[in-house]
Design an enzyme around this catalytic site. Structure first.
Site, mmCIF file in Angstrom:
data_model
loop_
_atom_site.group_PDB
_atom_site.id
_atom_site.type_symbol
_atom_site.label_atom_id
_atom_site.label_comp_id
_atom_site.label_asym_id
_atom_site.label_seq_id
_atom_site.Cartn_x
_atom_site.Cartn_y
_atom_site.Cartn_z
ATOM 1 N N LYS A 139 0.833 -1.205 0.000
ATOM 2 C CA LYS A 139 0.000 0.000 0.000
ATOM 3 C C LYS A 139 0.869 1.257 0.000
ATOM 4 O O LYS A 139 0.583 2.232 -0.692
ATOM 5 C CB LYS A 139 -0.924 0.004 1.214
ATOM 6 C CG LYS A 139 -1.726 1.295 1.359
ATOM 7 C CD LYS A 139 -2.662 1.263 2.550
ATOM 8 C CE LYS A 139 -3.420 2.582 2.668
ATOM 9 N NZ LYS A 139 -4.415 2.560 3.759
ATOM 10 N N HIS A 281 -5.642 -30.645 -33.280
ATOM 11 C CA HIS A 281 -6.698 -29.657 -33.085
ATOM 12 C C HIS A 281 -7.673 -30.061 -31.984
ATOM 13 O O HIS A 281 -8.888 -29.954 -32.131
ATOM 14 C CB HIS A 281 -7.442 -29.400 -34.396
ATOM 15 C CG HIS A 281 -6.587 -28.752 -35.445
ATOM 16 N ND1 HIS A 281 -5.929 -27.563 -35.249
ATOM 17 C CD2 HIS A 281 -6.263 -29.152 -36.696
ATOM 18 C CE1 HIS A 281 -5.247 -27.244 -36.325
ATOM 19 N NE2 HIS A 281 -5.415 -28.194 -37.225
#
Length: 519
Positions: A139, A281
């Site tokens: 922070k 695929h």
């Protein structure tokens, strides 16, 4: 703007590289503040350390649960250096600023993933003071640097030497990484406790789905060259996976490679050590079983050698030089296996771009967490579609029951069909697929397509369908091609009609009562 680093707080569970890092900080004139085992390691290395208990004037207590939860620590981290009132508060209470926080947290995810650990054991791995320090430093990133990953030590030391402190950009990047770290940690805790709570609160599908996946690697591109892509790792996952697989050779994995390898790995793990799976695929185009990997590969390849070209191959066991010699006869994107013999590595060296992935034993493969799919505006989540028990638990719906050979072929075909995109039809003998129909909009078209792709006669083959036959036409088409046994879920309003068609043709049919769509 560069912020100087005069004092660093070090409190880490993972002590990799800790001593060299701390020694380098000390040599730069940075004071070291530390706790517990971290402080002892630094003291044993001959480094001057101020223990947190001495800094706070309050001893560690509750078996170490309370060490850093004190205003003298958190005020030193959170004070805004440019805020005169903050600095007056520190001076009034004799509190020194802390400019660098080096903290990594208890290994909660690894402990939670160990089935031998009890709920109290896992709960003890919920870090309290560590996340508080990390969040406070993150922070206050305008003034404080925070390190949560030992891999960042060399870069931070280089930055300190170059700039005499940490630049604003570096502090901001460290802050973002720190919040991602604590978010991932909290998500893992919430997931575990939710599951442990049992039905309701512990539903497999939680009320809030918290996902924090750290980046494992950037990819060259996505499904297509104009799409950027990356591979992200599930921090809670354990066991064999593509994330843990070791690349031995070849080009980096692409987006499509990862999808294909994952599909191949999943099926190979279901089939066991004798398996060879070829995927193209996203769909298996050939699956074979044999005691020797070269024969398993030949069995898989025979199903559809045209589609196999350019696919990926997965084995259930270590592969040898004979299997490698068979593979290098044509072009494939890559090979995945639990291990590779020295002979296999030597043969594959001829194919410099061929990707080789060593996974370790597939017995450690796990389907963990949820199966997730992104859609615009949201996320779909479901439990994984796990393998069924033996299909012999299903119902023989026809007058004729399968023979022992047909049961074996049906079980194999049923295992494979779960991995084929719907509508899915698989034709197989007990040791190989002979025709696969995938992704068609009607089931009869999948049945026809699988027959069309077959390189050999289907006479005596078994057939698996991932969902019920809405009409008898799919069964009729397959029976005309020579199949003698069928496994399917059942559940159609025309089941009687389909069973009658099977009886008319002497085909044995098993209904398992469980569908396996894969979209």
């Amino acid at each position: 703007m560069t912020s100087p680093v005069r004092r660093a707080l070090l409190s880490v569970h993972d002590k990799s590289g800790l001593v060299p890092f701390a020694r380098a900080l000390h040599e730069m004139g940075i004071a070291l503040l530390s706790t517990g085992g971290t402080a002892k390691m630094l003291e044993d290395a001959g480094l001057p350390v101020v223990r947190v208990a001495d800094q706070t004037g309050f001893p560690e207590m509750l078996d170490g649960r309370v060490k850093t939860l004190h205003p003298r620590i958190h005020a030193g981290i959170l004070a805004i250096r440019g805020n005169a009132e903050h600095m007056r508060d520190l001076a009034a209470h004799g509190i020194e600023t802390i400019d660098l926080v080096v903290v990594n947290l208890y290994p909660f995810a690894a402990t939670a993933a160990d089935p031998s650990r009890s709920l109290p054991d896992v709960v003890e791995m919920i870090d309290i003071g560590g996340p508080s320090m990390v969040r406070g430093a993150a922070k206050n990133w305008e003034d404080v640097g925070v390190i949560v990953d030992a891999a960042d030590y060399p870069g931070i030391l280089a930055a300190l030497r170059e700039h005499g402190g940490l630049t604003r950009d570096t502090r901001l990047a460290l802050s973002a990484k720190a919040f991602a770290h604590t978010a991932s940690y909290d998500a893992a805790v919430a997931w575990y406790l939710g599951r442990a709570a049992g039905p309701g609160a512990g539903d497999a599908l939680p009320g809030t789905l918290g996902l924090v996946f750290p980046k494992a690697s950037d990819l060259v591109y996505g499904e297509n060259p104009h799409q950027k892509a990356a591979f992200y790792r599930d921090p809670a996952a354990a066991g064999t996976s593509l994330v843990t697989a070791r690349p031995l050779a070849g080009k980096p994995l692409s987006f499509n490679n990862i999808l294909d390898f994952d599909a191949a790995l999943s099926l190979a793990a279901d089939l066991g050590r004798e398996a060879c799976v070829i995927v193209k695929h996203g769909n298996p185009c050939g699956v074979g079983l044999a005691e020797r990997p070269d024969r398993a590969f030949r069995n898989a390849l025979a199903c559809d050698p045209t589609s196999a070209f350019g696919g990926v191959i997965a084995f259930g066991d270590e592969i040898d030089g004979d299997a490698a010699s068979a593979i290098v006869e044509a072009f494939y994107e890559g090979v995945l296996a639990p291990g590779f013999s020295a002979d296999a590595i030597a043969v594959f060296a001829k194919k410099k771009n061929l990707r080789l992935l060593e996974t370790g034993p597939l017995s450690a493969y796990r389907r963990e967490g949820l199966d997730l799919r992104r859609v615009q505006g949201g996320m779909l989540a479901q439990e994984w579609d796990r393998p069924d028990p033996s299909i012999r638990q299903g119902k023989v719906a026809t007058k004729r029951a399968p023979t022992d050979a047909e049961w074996s072929a049906l079980q194999f075909a049923w295992t494979v069909v779960r991995h084929v995109k719907s509508n899915a039809i698989v034709y197989a003998f007990a040791d190989r697929t002979v025709g696969i129909g995938a992704g068609q909009m009607s089931r009869v078209d999948s049945a026809r397509f699988g027959i069309q792709k077959a390189q050999t006669s289907l006479r005596g083959a078994a057939m698996a369908s991932d969902a019920f036959f809405p009409f008898r036409d799919g069964l009729d088409v397959a029976a005309e091609a020579g199949i003698t046994a069928v496994v399917q879920p059942g559940g159609s309003i025309r089941d009687d009609e389909v069973v009658q068609a099977a009886d008319e043709r002497g085909v044995a049919m098993v209904l398992v009562g469980r569908r396996h769509f894969r979209h």
